[in-house]
Write an enzyme that holds these catalytic residues in place. Sequence first.
Site, PDB file in Angstrom:
ATOM      1  N   SER A  12     -63.937  -8.622  34.098  1.00  0.00           N
ATOM      2  CA  SER A  12     -65.024  -8.562  33.114  1.00  0.00           C
ATOM      3  C   SER A  12     -64.804  -9.510  31.936  1.00  0.00           C
ATOM      4  O   SER A  12     -65.243  -9.234  30.825  1.00  0.00           O
ATOM      5  CB  SER A  12     -65.177  -7.127  32.609  1.00  0.00           C
ATOM      6  OG  SER A  12     -63.995  -6.714  31.954  1.00  0.00           O
ATOM      7  N   ALA A  15     -65.715 -15.489  32.487  1.00  0.00           N
ATOM      8  CA  ALA A  15     -66.196 -16.034  33.768  1.00  0.00           C
ATOM      9  C   ALA A  15     -67.022 -14.967  34.502  1.00  0.00           C
ATOM     10  O   ALA A  15     -68.134 -15.238  34.967  1.00  0.00           O
ATOM     11  CB  ALA A  15     -65.030 -16.495  34.634  1.00  0.00           C
ATOM     12  N   THR A  42     -59.993 -13.134  27.976  1.00  0.00           N
ATOM     13  CA  THR A  42     -60.832 -13.931  27.064  1.00  0.00           C
ATOM     14  C   THR A  42     -60.799 -13.354  25.654  1.00  0.00           C
ATOM     15  O   THR A  42     -60.765 -14.087  24.667  1.00  0.00           O
ATOM     16  CB  THR A  42     -62.305 -13.947  27.551  1.00  0.00           C
ATOM     17  OG1 THR A  42     -62.349 -14.444  28.876  1.00  0.00           O
ATOM     18  CG2 THR A  42     -63.173 -14.803  26.641  1.00  0.00           C
ATOM     19  N   TRP A  44     -58.635 -12.218  23.892  1.00  0.00           N
ATOM     20  CA  TRP A  44     -57.485 -12.566  23.063  1.00  0.00           C
ATOM     21  C   TRP A  44     -57.451 -14.041  22.691  1.00  0.00           C
ATOM     22  O   TRP A  44     -56.554 -14.476  21.969  1.00  0.00           O
ATOM     23  CB  TRP A  44     -56.195 -12.164  23.784  1.00  0.00           C
ATOM     24  CG  TRP A  44     -56.160 -10.681  23.933  1.00  0.00           C
ATOM     25  CD1 TRP A  44     -56.545  -9.958  25.039  1.00  0.00           C
ATOM     26  CD2 TRP A  44     -55.824  -9.720  22.931  1.00  0.00           C
ATOM     27  NE1 TRP A  44     -56.446  -8.622  24.787  1.00  0.00           N
ATOM     28  CE2 TRP A  44     -55.996  -8.437  23.497  1.00  0.00           C
ATOM     29  CE3 TRP A  44     -55.374  -9.817  21.613  1.00  0.00           C
ATOM     30  CZ2 TRP A  44     -55.756  -7.270  22.791  1.00  0.00           C
ATOM     31  CZ3 TRP A  44     -55.123  -8.652  20.907  1.00  0.00           C
ATOM     32  CH2 TRP A  44     -55.315  -7.397  21.496  1.00  0.00           C
ATOM     33  N   ALA A  45     -58.418 -14.810  23.202  1.00  0.00           N
ATOM     34  CA  ALA A  45     -58.393 -16.258  22.918  1.00  0.00           C
ATOM     35  C   ALA A  45     -58.596 -16.479  21.428  1.00  0.00           C
ATOM     36  O   ALA A  45     -59.557 -15.984  20.841  1.00  0.00           O
ATOM     37  CB  ALA A  45     -59.483 -16.963  23.712  1.00  0.00           C
ATOM     38  N   GLY A  47     -57.883 -19.902  19.751  1.00  0.00           N
ATOM     39  CA  GLY A  47     -58.289 -21.271  19.454  1.00  0.00           C
ATOM     40  C   GLY A  47     -59.761 -21.539  19.608  1.00  0.00           C
ATOM     41  O   GLY A  47     -60.487 -21.691  18.618  1.00  0.00           O
ATOM     42  N   GLY A  48     -60.272 -21.595  20.821  1.00  0.00           N
ATOM     43  CA  GLY A  48     -61.690 -21.846  20.969  1.00  0.00           C
ATOM     44  C   GLY A  48     -62.077 -22.454  22.289  1.00  0.00           C
ATOM     45  O   GLY A  48     -61.417 -22.238  23.304  1.00  0.00           O
ATOM     46  N   GLU A 116     -56.626 -29.479  18.743  1.00  0.00           N
ATOM     47  CA  GLU A 116     -55.443 -28.886  19.379  1.00  0.00           C
ATOM     48  C   GLU A 116     -54.702 -29.976  20.122  1.00  0.00           C
ATOM     49  O   GLU A 116     -55.213 -31.104  20.278  1.00  0.00           O
ATOM     50  CB  GLU A 116     -55.857 -27.745  20.320  1.00  0.00           C
ATOM     51  CG  GLU A 116     -56.412 -26.554  19.555  1.00  0.00           C
ATOM     52  CD  GLU A 116     -56.688 -25.348  20.427  1.00  0.00           C
ATOM     53  OE1 GLU A 116     -56.182 -25.283  21.559  1.00  0.00           O
ATOM     54  OE2 GLU A 116     -57.422 -24.471  19.978  1.00  0.00           O
ATOM     55  N   HIS A 239     -47.055 -21.494  26.355  1.00  0.00           N
ATOM     56  CA  HIS A 239     -47.595 -21.846  25.038  1.00  0.00           C
ATOM     57  C   HIS A 239     -46.407 -22.016  24.098  1.00  0.00           C
ATOM     58  O   HIS A 239     -45.525 -21.166  24.063  1.00  0.00           O
ATOM     59  CB  HIS A 239     -48.531 -20.740  24.532  1.00  0.00           C
ATOM     60  CG  HIS A 239     -49.378 -21.178  23.383  1.00  0.00           C
ATOM     61  ND1 HIS A 239     -48.849 -21.466  22.143  1.00  0.00           N
ATOM     62  CD2 HIS A 239     -50.706 -21.407  23.284  1.00  0.00           C
ATOM     63  CE1 HIS A 239     -49.838 -21.841  21.338  1.00  0.00           C
ATOM     64  NE2 HIS A 239     -50.974 -21.815  22.001  1.00  0.00           N
ATOM     65  N   ARG A 285     -49.081 -29.601  25.528  1.00  0.00           N
ATOM     66  CA  ARG A 285     -48.271 -28.380  25.471  1.00  0.00           C
ATOM     67  C   ARG A 285     -46.976 -28.426  26.249  1.00  0.00           C
ATOM     68  O   ARG A 285     -45.976 -27.866  25.842  1.00  0.00           O
ATOM     69  CB  ARG A 285     -49.081 -27.228  26.056  1.00  0.00           C
ATOM     70  CG  ARG A 285     -49.846 -26.570  25.018  1.00  0.00           C
ATOM     71  CD  ARG A 285     -50.483 -25.344  25.509  1.00  0.00           C
ATOM     72  NE  ARG A 285     -51.546 -25.126  24.564  1.00  0.00           N
ATOM     73  CZ  ARG A 285     -52.541 -24.313  24.750  1.00  0.00           C
ATOM     74  NH1 ARG A 285     -52.613 -23.620  25.851  1.00  0.00           N
ATOM     75  NH2 ARG A 285     -53.453 -24.170  23.835  1.00  0.00           N
ATOM     76  N   HIS A 346     -48.233 -18.473  29.354  1.00  0.00           N
ATOM     77  CA  HIS A 346     -49.560 -18.383  28.743  1.00  0.00           C
ATOM     78  C   HIS A 346     -50.698 -18.514  29.749  1.00  0.00           C
ATOM     79  O   HIS A 346     -51.680 -17.786  29.673  1.00  0.00           O
ATOM     80  CB  HIS A 346     -49.654 -19.505  27.700  1.00  0.00           C
ATOM     81  CG  HIS A 346     -50.914 -19.531  26.911  1.00  0.00           C
ATOM     82  ND1 HIS A 346     -51.326 -18.470  26.130  1.00  0.00           N
ATOM     83  CD2 HIS A 346     -51.859 -20.493  26.752  1.00  0.00           C
ATOM     84  CE1 HIS A 346     -52.466 -18.785  25.521  1.00  0.00           C
ATOM     85  NE2 HIS A 346     -52.818 -19.994  25.903  1.00  0.00           N
ATOM     86  N   GLU A 370     -59.498 -18.107  35.271  1.00  0.00           N
ATOM     87  CA  GLU A 370     -58.070 -18.419  35.440  1.00  0.00           C
ATOM     88  C   GLU A 370     -57.564 -18.128  36.849  1.00  0.00           C
ATOM     89  O   GLU A 370     -56.620 -18.774  37.320  1.00  0.00           O
ATOM     90  CB  GLU A 370     -57.239 -17.652  34.399  1.00  0.00           C
ATOM     91  CG  GLU A 370     -55.790 -18.107  34.345  1.00  0.00           C
ATOM     92  CD  GLU A 370     -55.013 -17.497  33.191  1.00  0.00           C
ATOM     93  OE1 GLU A 370     -55.632 -16.916  32.276  1.00  0.00           O
ATOM     94  OE2 GLU A 370     -53.766 -17.609  33.222  1.00  0.00           O
ATOM     95  N   ARG A 381     -52.890 -27.803  31.753  1.00  0.00           N
ATOM     96  CA  ARG A 381     -54.222 -27.618  31.156  1.00  0.00           C
ATOM     97  C   ARG A 381     -54.279 -28.138  29.723  1.00  0.00           C
ATOM     98  O   ARG A 381     -53.403 -27.847  28.908  1.00  0.00           O
ATOM     99  CB  ARG A 381     -54.563 -26.131  31.148  1.00  0.00           C
ATOM    100  CG  ARG A 381     -55.882 -25.792  30.520  1.00  0.00           C
ATOM    101  CD  ARG A 381     -56.107 -24.302  30.567  1.00  0.00           C
ATOM    102  NE  ARG A 381     -55.138 -23.601  29.769  1.00  0.00           N
ATOM    103  CZ  ARG A 381     -55.339 -23.191  28.532  1.00  0.00           C
ATOM    104  NH1 ARG A 381     -56.494 -23.401  27.935  1.00  0.00           N
ATOM    105  NH2 ARG A 381     -54.396 -22.540  27.877  1.00  0.00           N
TER     106      ARG A 381
HETATM  107  C1  SIN Z   1     -54.518 -21.327  21.286  1.00  0.00           C
HETATM  108  O1  SIN Z   1     -55.317 -20.879  20.472  1.00  0.00           O
HETATM  109  O2  SIN Z   1     -53.514 -21.937  20.965  1.00  0.00           O
HETATM  110  C2  SIN Z   1     -54.766 -21.076  22.741  1.00  0.00           C
HETATM  111  C3  SIN Z   1     -55.852 -21.924  23.212  1.00  0.00           C
HETATM  112  C4  SIN Z   1     -55.707 -22.192  24.675  1.00  0.00           C
HETATM  113  O3  SIN Z   1     -54.766 -21.729  25.298  1.00  0.00           O
HETATM  114  O4  SIN Z   1     -56.533 -22.926  25.215  1.00  0.00           O
END
Ligand code: SIN
Length: 536
Positions: A12, A15, A42, A44-45, A47-48, A116, A239, A285, A346, A370, A381
């Site tokens: 859920s 995606a 999702t 917990w994301a 960054g964006g 990023e 990460h 990364r 990650h 994922e 990625r």
């Molecule tokens: C992050 O906010 O560092 C994670 C973003 C990501 O993994 O694409």
Amino acid sequence: MRYIFDSLVIGSGSAGLTYALRMAEHGQVGVVTKRALEDCNTRWAQGGIAAVMDPNDSFDAHIEDTIKAGDGLNDPEVVRICVEEGPARLRELMELGVSFDRHGDDPTKALHLTREGGHSARRVVHARDMTGRALMRSLRAAALAHPNITILEHRHAIDLVGKRRHGLGGDDRCLGAYVLNAATGEVDVTLGRSVLLATGGAGKVYKYTSNPDLATGDGLAMAWRLGASMANMEFFQFHPTCLFHPEVKNFLVTEACRGEGGVLRRLDGHAFMPEYHELKDLAPRDVVARAIDSELKKSGDPHVLLDMTHLPAETLEHHFPGVHGKLMSLGIDMRRQPIPVVPAAHYCCGGVHTDGHGRTSIPGLLAAGEVAHTGLHGANRLASNSILENLVMGRRAALISGEVQSSVDEALFGQVRNWEPGYATEPDEKVLISQAWKEIRSLMWNYVGIVRSNNRLRRAMSRLQVLRTEIREHYWAFKLDPDLIELRNIVTVAELIVRCALMRRESRGLHYTLDYPEHDDANFLRDSVIKRGLLS
Ligand code: SIN
């Protein structure tokens, strides 16, 4: 219970719900999720979502950055599709009510784009540092309000139902899944004219991870057992900056912190990234995670520091309210103190092998997010390309699902047998499960982590095979519960990672091995594709 939907969705997150909302325009959709609807990766994301939203940016630049990070293994066509379709998917989210940060409070102002690692431009659309939460709020509300969507919460998919696997003869096809209802303890037969796997990742296979507890690779393991082709499982992204804290084990400190000027330092204060890459703290990364690993090995220190103290306090409070708030609750003031960080597992860049519409090698079974390997990420990625992929591929899988559904022989649904509990009894020693969990996660961390070797990988494989046998015996002897289902999946996913890692006798992207430290394009400029009983 027996359910039959037009579209069955397992998972859920962004995606799964993107797909579900589109398919609900054409028929009945069932969404099976093992916790509450909003519990997914999702959410917990931080960054964006990477997308070309600035007139000074270009599709070509985003494509080039993605391919550079992917280290030669991206599918250029899938990269082009995701990059070019990104802006339209972003606009749809805004129409759904997702509010992304802008330059000022006025909604007509331009989007605020953050940066990023690996991106040559500011291109990450975000909602402060809680993008996933904002996204899921709107997707969840839309799914709950839709009359054609049935949400089945606290249901653990155990195994996919396949024509071949379940003795129904003829050409293979996925028909649905056996699903444990955690409330009743019953196993339901949950079928669909098409089945989408959107179960997310598998960070829990490692001892230290940024992922929530639910990331146990369920879809990966179920697809493997059904006989689907899997690809590139050796590319597990670490990460660089998860919080190092004795109690809080999986708190991510978003890469956007470095995008806004954060600097990585050793405990003696030395900023080490310039020695590793020309992009310094904003290198891709894999480079940053390996640099930290190498610094920690040299110094023997338990962590490095992410220093934001030179940035204005208001910038930190405004851009990173989630990180700042969490750190303050733990007594760490990022405005005045550097943050202790370490790399942690990650993102799984490999997965169920799909085409650019989410079709797997098994008719009737689609995958997105994922859990899928589409070719977007290659060997590593690019940051914030994952939700982009979820949105693009969730929609593209919906575009071809009518065709998938029209090929099903519905008479087969009546032939799918009910779940047979056999002579399973109540589990008497839960410690066997918790100990196996610990062993797998710790051996994966120590032997199959950021830096690998033949010796470590072979050792990991032999231990995993013993554990798999034990878990299998346990699985057949005792009544199923969620922990046992997840443990069976975790051991399978661990083995898939090690198998692919042993096959790739070179270093590329996220797979770095001391025995073959260089690229070997002549032999390995290709995906590692594996199938049950078959290696290629
Ligand atoms: C992050 O906010 O560092 C994670 C973003 C990501 O993994 O694409």
